[in-house]
Design a protein around this motif. Sequence first.
Motif: not given
Length: 368
Positions: A77-94
């Motif tokens: 989000m906003r082009g900044t570093v976040h800590l996420l559950a790995a499965d959520d990262a697979r959705v949010l990054r795209p």
Amino acid sequence: MTAVLTQRALNRATLARQHLLARSATSTIDFVTHAYGLQAQSPTAPYFAAWARLERFEPQQLSDLILDRRAVRIVVMRGTVHLLAADDARVLRPLVQPIMVRDLAQNALYAAGLRDIDFDELASVGRELVEQSPMTLADLRPIFAQRWPDRDPAALAHGLRNLLALVQVPPRGVWGRSGQPTLTTLENWAGKPPILEPSPDDMLLRYLAAYGPATVLDVQAWSGLTRLGEVMERLRPQLVTFRSESGAELFDLLDAPRPDAGVTAPVRILAPFDNVLLSYADRTRIMDEEYKKSVFTINGIIKPAVLVNGRVAGYCALSNAKKAAKLDVSMFTQPAKTHLAAIEREGRRLLEFAHPTVENRDVHIHPL
């Protein structure tokens, strides 16, 4: 007629979603999943965010999630570093890839060096390198300089950061350890690729669960994306709507907690860069606009804010030496005696959390 949520009722709903009305007994992985992204520009910020919200939280619980690859540090989000559950990262990054693509053409430092580059080739070369062995952007620059000698290698490294879903691998982000941001692909690290064409509908529903009630502009401020109004309209039949005191339309989940406005809010100390301050276009639900310049500094640092009666009432700075740790609390106004005592108690809890082996701990509270 659409019901009006008073500013205080909106505040209490937000605090409830954020586990700031009462610390939660949920597991650390469930908290990370619910939070749907903990701001992680500072490596330790997610730990302080979890401490403020969870009962009996220990740093190792979050470190284990990173070491076990169940949680990842990644630009979203906003082009900044976040800590996420790995499965959520697979959705949010795209879903946030349009932000990353836009930056390739608009970045003041690097756009010129990326003009007319073959992005597919850059991504392919970079992917092979970081999947062979995790590398820092500094490690990549001399390799890129050899392959593209007429290009700025720093710009190419930045371009790769935007083109691929890259995670920061340990020891970066592990409590009590340090390390440069060393990168590999999300697919290589988590064992699963990013989701192709994920649903923005699910993203908005997850946002409302953690941050609602909210306007379309709030969701856009949190995500960095635009044109989410059409997504919210599509979701409208399954949502409930309210009006804020200023007349803005607020959307929310039907069964989400919205406590009575009279519920007492305890003193809390937020994390640096805390997402509850970064996830709304209109922050007045939790902070008076006049205080923003004191909490949000010109160099991009967002200080740990102190909540009194649910609202930002000051900020603090943590320092330590070998035998002493200090929390310096700056208040915008003079707190009542009961609030002073609560701030000191919470401050001492924070010092015990951050520096459990230090002999002397001191909380110093003063008005600005």
